[in-house]
Write an enzyme that holds these catalytic residues in place. Structure first.
Site, PDB file in Angstrom:
ATOM      1  CE1 TYR A 196      -3.661   2.510   1.071  1.00 54.21           C
ATOM      2  CE2 TYR A 196      -1.858   3.769   2.266  1.00 54.21           C
ATOM      3  CZ  TYR A 196      -3.233   3.725   1.635  1.00 54.21           C
ATOM      4  OH  TYR A 196      -3.884   4.827   1.780  1.00 54.21           O
ATOM      5  CD  GLU A 233      -6.207   4.724  -0.602  1.00 53.23           C
ATOM      6  OE1 GLU A 233      -6.123   4.814   0.603  1.00 53.23           O
ATOM      7  OE2 GLU A 233      -7.150   3.955  -1.180  1.00 53.23           O
TER       8      GLU A 233
END
Ligand code: GDP
Ligand code: MN
Length: 359
Positions: free
Chosen positions: A98, A180
């Site tokens: 991530y 993101e």
């Protein structure tokens, strides 16, 4: 505005960040396979968690491709049906990470957030298990190094230094407030590639981006996202009343997700668009609607509320205070749908607070 995945990935690609080979297809035409098998078919809706809900599927054969295409094209996810599907080369995944950049108002910086276990469960990770680096200007090589170290990807330090630099320029050049990449995929071939991307651009910067041409509707300048993780959304008319509404939410210890002044002649349609955007914020538990109608008509707002309730299955609780032009007409419409009105803004805020506390 929140971009669709394929729109976000095209901006990543333009900034030199590796993304899978892909093609997009409209949902309303019989498709033919646009790239080599195996492929992943992905619903292009502006919400996360598609994988778990059946909006991301792998096809190994042409018949699987057609079967999944039809099912994803007609499937509603969190209230959204796609107009476009993304068809991507399937990747052989070794690991998922991530990585994100967001504007962090509290530290007045662009914050890099990273986690070594990305993918669909990233929210379950403890807040203190993320790497956080406050960027003040372009990232340094040392910061890229730190990222590689943290992700246990020391053999990919150069790639991560590049990725971080490119991500930062993508962020700044596009007036993003959030990018993101989740997952950032390490493939079996040992390359890093953006598997999924969520990107939010600053609506207020629309005027300097004539190139912005997205499926996502561009909001009028009077819709401003304040905090995507906020727990209360607001809809008001007139900039002053809209600010006062946001302030009242904040003073009650709640976190306003947005500012919205629906303006003078707001139609049911523009108000409905605002409801749609609000439903993309995952943490919103209540919407406070505060209308003091002069040119705006209460019955138009009531119509928007009613159609939003019918169309958007995930609409949070509504606490509504209406006053002014065509109030009586609005009251009749809302009564018929058993939608209650509160008499003051304070009542709305109190009810929203209860809703948040009970969530
Ligand atoms: P989201 O659920 O809306 O966040 O959609 P993602 O695009 O992140 O996909 C969810 C999950 O599907 C990812 O975390 C991957 O594990 C898996 N996935 C997505 N693309 C591929 C792919 O090309 N190959 C394989 N094997 N899995 C994929
Ligand atoms: Mn994802």
């Amino acid at each position: 505005m929140i971009l669709l995945e394929y729109e976000a990935k095209s901006l990543l690609k333009a900034s030199g960040i590796p993304v899978p080979n892909s093609s997009t297809l409209p949902v309303n035409k019989t498709p033919s396979l646009p790239i080599d098998l195996p492929v992943v078919i992905k619903s292009q809706v502006p919400v996360g968690g598609r994988g778990k809900l059946g909006g991301v599927k792998l096809a190994q054969t042409d018949s699987e491709f057609h079967q999944h295409f039809t099912s994803i094209a007609t499937q509603t996810i969190k209230g959204f049906t796609p107009s476009t599907l993304l068809i991507e080369e399937a990747l052989a995944i070794k690991n998922e990470y991530y990585i994100s950049l967001r504007i962090d108002r509290s530290t007045e910086s662009i914050e890099l957030l990273a986690h070594a276990t990305g993918g669909i469960e990233v929210e379950e990770n403890r807040a203190d298990s993320f790497l956080r680096i406050q960027l003040r200007g372009s990232p340094t090589l040392t910061q890229g190094d730190e990222l590689a170290e943290f992700l246990n990807l020391n053999s990919h330090t150069f790639a991560l230094q590049d990725l971080l630099a490119n991500l930062y320029s993508c962020f700044v050049n596009n007036d993003a407030t959030l990018i993101e990449i989740n997952p950032l995929i390490l493939t079996e071939q040992d390359t890093l590639i953006a598997g999924d991307c969520k990107m939010t651009l600053d609506d207020a910067a629309t005027f300097r981006h004539p190139e912005w041409d997205f499926e996502t509707p561009v909001h009028e300048a009077n819709f401003v996202t304040l905090d995507e993780k906020g727990n209360v959304a607001t809809i008001a008319n007139g900039a002053g009343l809209a600010m006062a509404t946001v302030d009242a939410v904040s003073a009650a210890g709640l976190t306003p997700a947005n500012f919205l002044d629906i303006g003078g002649g707001a139609s049911a349609e523009t108000v409905l668009e605002a409801f749609k955007t609000i439903t993309t914020y995952n943490n919103v538990r209540a919407i406070v609607i505060n209308i003091f109608a002069g040119i705006t008509r209460c019955d138009e707002v009531a119509k928007a509320i009613i159609s939003a309730k019918k169309q958007l299955k995930t609409l949070p609780a509504l606490y509504i205070r209406l006053a002014g032009t065509n109030y009586n007409e609005a009251k009749i419409l809302l009564d018929a749908e058993s939608i209650t009105l509160l008499s003051t803004l304070a009542d709305c805020i109190e009810a929203a607070k209860q809703e948040v506390q009970n969530a």
